[in-house]
Write a protein that holds these residues in place. Structure first.
Motif, PDB file in Angstrom:
ATOM      1  N   GLN A   1       0.821  -1.204   0.000  1.00 12.79           N
ATOM      2  CA  GLN A   1       0.000   0.000   0.000  1.00 12.79           C
ATOM      3  C   GLN A   1       0.861   1.263   0.000  1.00 12.79           C
ATOM      4  O   GLN A   1       0.390   2.342   0.353  1.00 12.79           O
ATOM      5  N   ILE A   2       2.132   1.128  -0.388  1.00 13.45           N
ATOM      6  CA  ILE A   2       3.049   2.262  -0.365  1.00 13.45           C
ATOM      7  C   ILE A   2       2.714   3.233  -1.499  1.00 13.45           C
ATOM      8  O   ILE A   2       2.578   2.831  -2.650  1.00 13.45           O
ATOM      9  N   ALA A   3       2.583   4.512  -1.164  1.00 16.98           N
ATOM     10  CA  ALA A   3       2.427   5.555  -2.172  1.00 16.98           C
ATOM     11  C   ALA A   3       3.809   5.876  -2.737  1.00 16.98           C
ATOM     12  O   ALA A   3       4.702   6.298  -2.009  1.00 16.98           O
ATOM     13  N   LEU A   4       3.981   5.654  -4.030  1.00 17.18           N
ATOM     14  CA  LEU A   4       5.293   5.737  -4.670  1.00 17.18           C
ATOM     15  C   LEU A   4       5.361   6.914  -5.621  1.00 17.18           C
ATOM     16  O   LEU A   4       4.416   7.181  -6.371  1.00 17.18           O
ATOM     17  N   ASP A   5       6.491   7.624  -5.590  1.00 13.36           N
ATOM     18  CA  ASP A   5       6.751   8.607  -6.629  1.00 13.36           C
ATOM     19  C   ASP A   5       8.221   8.581  -7.000  1.00 13.36           C
ATOM     20  O   ASP A   5       9.068   8.134  -6.215  1.00 13.36           O
ATOM     21  N   VAL A   6       8.506   9.004  -8.208  1.00 14.01           N
ATOM     22  CA  VAL A   6       9.868   9.023  -8.742  1.00 14.01           C
ATOM     23  C   VAL A   6      10.188  10.442  -9.190  1.00 14.01           C
ATOM     24  O   VAL A   6       9.366  11.099  -9.841  1.00 14.01           O
ATOM     25  N   VAL A   7      11.395  10.897  -8.829  1.00 10.84           N
ATOM     26  CA  VAL A   7      11.867  12.219  -9.261  1.00 10.84           C
ATOM     27  C   VAL A   7      13.216  12.042  -9.954  1.00 10.84           C
ATOM     28  O   VAL A   7      14.121  11.401  -9.405  1.00 10.84           O
ATOM     29  N   VAL A   8      13.331  12.610 -11.154  1.00  9.21           N
ATOM     30  CA  VAL A   8      14.572  12.543 -11.928  1.00  9.21           C
ATOM     31  C   VAL A   8      15.227  13.925 -11.915  1.00  9.21           C
ATOM     32  O   VAL A   8      14.564  14.933 -12.192  1.00  9.21           O
ATOM     33  N   PHE A   9      16.510  13.952 -11.580  1.00  6.29           N
ATOM     34  CA  PHE A   9      17.260  15.208 -11.506  1.00  6.29           C
ATOM     35  C   PHE A   9      18.388  15.216 -12.531  1.00  6.29           C
ATOM     36  O   PHE A   9      18.921  14.157 -12.896  1.00  6.29           O
ATOM     37  N   ASP A  10      18.763  16.419 -12.952  1.00  6.53           N
ATOM     38  CA  ASP A  10      19.967  16.532 -13.779  1.00  6.53           C
ATOM     39  C   ASP A  10      21.191  16.677 -12.877  1.00  6.53           C
ATOM     40  O   ASP A  10      21.075  16.600 -11.643  1.00  6.53           O
ATOM     41  N   ARG A  11      22.339  16.893 -13.461  1.00  9.85           N
ATOM     42  CA  ARG A  11      23.580  16.924 -12.677  1.00  9.85           C
ATOM     43  C   ARG A  11      23.656  18.128 -11.740  1.00  9.85           C
ATOM     44  O   ARG A  11      24.458  18.143 -10.810  1.00  9.85           O
ATOM     45  N   ASP A  12      22.834  19.130 -12.001  1.00  3.98           N
ATOM     46  CA  ASP A  12      22.811  20.314 -11.139  1.00  3.98           C
ATOM     47  C   ASP A  12      21.745  20.214 -10.048  1.00  3.98           C
ATOM     48  O   ASP A  12      21.531  21.167  -9.294  1.00  3.98           O
ATOM     49  N   GLY A  13      21.048  19.079  -9.992  1.00  3.09           N
ATOM     50  CA  GLY A  13      20.019  18.911  -8.980  1.00  3.09           C
ATOM     51  C   GLY A  13      18.686  19.542  -9.347  1.00  3.09           C
ATOM     52  O   GLY A  13      17.820  19.712  -8.488  1.00  3.09           O
ATOM     53  N   GLN A  14      18.508  19.867 -10.626  1.00  2.00           N
ATOM     54  CA  GLN A  14      17.238  20.422 -11.091  1.00  2.00           C
ATOM     55  C   GLN A  14      16.314  19.295 -11.551  1.00  2.00           C
ATOM     56  O   GLN A  14      16.761  18.328 -12.190  1.00  2.00           O
ATOM     57  N   ILE A  15      15.041  19.430 -11.262  1.00  4.75           N
ATOM     58  CA  ILE A  15      14.081  18.392 -11.636  1.00  4.75           C
ATOM     59  C   ILE A  15      13.886  18.389 -13.151  1.00  4.75           C
ATOM     60  O   ILE A  15      13.595  19.436 -13.749  1.00  4.75           O
ATOM     61  N   VAL A  16      14.010  17.208 -13.766  1.00  6.43           N
ATOM     62  CA  VAL A  16      13.738  17.071 -15.200  1.00  6.43           C
ATOM     63  C   VAL A  16      12.578  16.131 -15.455  1.00  6.43           C
ATOM     64  O   VAL A  16      12.142  15.982 -16.589  1.00  6.43           O
ATOM     65  N   GLY A  17      12.083  15.467 -14.383  1.00  9.20           N
ATOM     66  CA  GLY A  17      10.941  14.587 -14.566  1.00  9.20           C
ATOM     67  C   GLY A  17      10.412  14.088 -13.229  1.00  9.20           C
ATOM     68  O   GLY A  17      11.183  13.881 -12.295  1.00  9.20           O
ATOM     69  N   ARG A  18       9.063  13.946 -13.137  1.00 11.79           N
ATOM     70  CA  ARG A  18       8.420  13.408 -11.920  1.00 11.79           C
ATOM     71  C   ARG A  18       7.254  12.539 -12.346  1.00 11.79           C
ATOM     72  O   ARG A  18       6.586  12.806 -13.340  1.00 11.79           O
ATOM     73  N   TRP A  19       7.017  11.503 -11.523  1.00  7.46           N
ATOM     74  CA  TRP A  19       5.835  10.678 -11.782  1.00  7.46           C
ATOM     75  C   TRP A  19       5.381  10.036 -10.473  1.00  7.46           C
ATOM     76  O   TRP A  19       6.192   9.644  -9.652  1.00  7.46           O
ATOM     77  N   GLY A  20       4.044   9.926 -10.334  1.00  5.75           N
ATOM     78  CA  GLY A  20       3.474   9.212  -9.190  1.00  5.75           C
ATOM     79  C   GLY A  20       2.940  10.166  -8.164  1.00  5.75           C
ATOM     80  O   GLY A  20       3.325  11.320  -8.060  1.00  5.75           O
TER      81      GLY A  20
END
Length: 368
Positions: free
Chosen positions: A349-368
């Motif tokens: 029942q875990i609520a899951l999300d994924v965050v993708v960062f670039d090399r500078d720590g900026q978000i380039v993608g999120r899901w969930g």
């Protein structure tokens, strides 16, 4: 690790050498010190029993006797494993305890003390795990039976320089302060099994759960960890140094769930997770540029970008070129990575999300 894996070679023609855990070294030191306390003579070498009941012998590196006690030390040999404690001196000082007290343990110089709940031993106790404790009790019992002693002793373990070495581990995050942990389940270190890292992941989840945290984040590296901590306002205890071991974290989290889990990582590592890999190390597979180019095709990316992706030197180049053209490749990778992770957590029942960062720590993608 299987027997076949254990024969992997480090250098031409040489199999990887197994080593000994801090728990095994502490047991050998304890046995030697207690025998010296009882008999007046320190055995060298000293023999100890492993959890599988096999017996191994160790040379005693240092020995000292004094009124009411004795100290012995064993130099830890981790074999070919890149263990931070390789070459450390593990010492045990044994003194007589109160009649009927059995074996009690004290943390000396360089051995940590547990300060947070969720670990195998409670807060306030020396950071000596249950299996090494039982190994040392067995060593004391064998000496007591052989020489007709009581077996009531105080065992103080120390590792000179251990507090400095501990700064290179995750002990502080786990709430183990003042030094290293005395670890081991089999007594043997398997080279490159990464058991210590996976152990830290498991204990990190345990501590977070015991602390009542509802949200934890597993990260592939320091950049993504700092970024996800800032993004969600997470405490240090909520941060799991997942590294390449996405599968190890997800499988343990499924058995020991928290309400919410975030996976954070760089574009290349999250691409591998999106491909279906749960071990993100390069030895298990690289970024599949054909797979990545298919994501771009599905996103109706220009043909020249798809072709560039098929021959790109790095995943970062693909990300940069896609962003220039307004193609949300980071978002597509995040979605694919989420699907892989969600499958590993299937039934929880875990609520899951994924965050993708670039090399500078900026978000380039999120899901969930």
């Amino acid at each position: 690790m299987s027997d076949a894996e254990d024969t992997n070679e480090k250098g031409p023609g040489r199999p990887l050498k197994r080593g000994w855990t801090t728990g095994t070294c502490a047991t050998a030191a304890t046995g030697a010190a207690y025998e010296a306390l009882v008999t007046g003579e320190c055995p060298d070498p000293v023999e100890v029993q492993l959890p599988n009941r096999a017996h191994v012998s160790f040379a005693v590196a240092v020995f000292e006797s004094f009124d009411g006690g004795a100290t012995a030390g064993i130099v830890k040999d981790a074999g070919d494993d890149p263990d931070v404690t390789h070459g450390a001196l593990v010492k045990a000082t044994v003194r007589a305890g109160a009649p009927g007290s059995g074996v009690s343990f004290v943390a000396g110089e360089g051995v940590g003390t547990v300060t947070k709940p969720g670990l195998p031993v409670p807060p306030g106790e020396p950071a000596i795990n249950p299996v090494p404790r039982e190994m040392m009790r067995t060593a004391v019992r064998e000496v007591a039976e052989r020489f007709g002693a009581s077996g009531d002793v105080i065992v103080e373990l120390s590792i000179p320089g251990g507090e400095t070495l501990a700064a290179k581990t995750l002990n502080a995050r786990l709430g183990i302060l003042g030094g290293l942990s005395i670890l081991g389940t089999t007594g043997v270190v398997i080279p490159y099994s990464c058991a210590a890292w996976i152990h830290s992941i498991h204990r990190g989840i345990d501590v977070a759960r015991a602390s009542g945290l509802k949200h934890i984040a597993g990260s592939t590296g320091s950049t993504s960890e700092m970024a996800v901590q800032k993004l969600h306002g997470l405490s240090e205890t909520a941060l799991i140094d997942m590294g390449d071991f996405a599968g190890g974290m997800l499988k343990y989290a499924k058995r020991h769930p928290v309400p919410r889990l975030t996976i954070a990582g760089g574009f290349a590592k999250m691409t591998k997770l999106g491909q279906g890999l749960l071990d993100l190390h390069s030895k298990s597979g690289g970024v599949d540029r054909i797979w990545l180019s298919e994501l771009l095709r599905e996103a109706e990316a220009p043909a020249e970008l798809i072709e560039l992706c098929r021959h790109a030197n790095t995943a970062s180049l693909v990300l940069q070129e896609a962003e220039k053209r307004g193609i949300p490749i980071g978002q597509l990778v995040a979605k694919a990575a989420w699907k892989t992770a969600a499958q590993a957590l299937d039934g929880s029942q875990i609520a899951l999300d994924v965050v993708v960062f670039d090399r500078d720590g900026q978000i380039v993608g999120r899901w969930g």
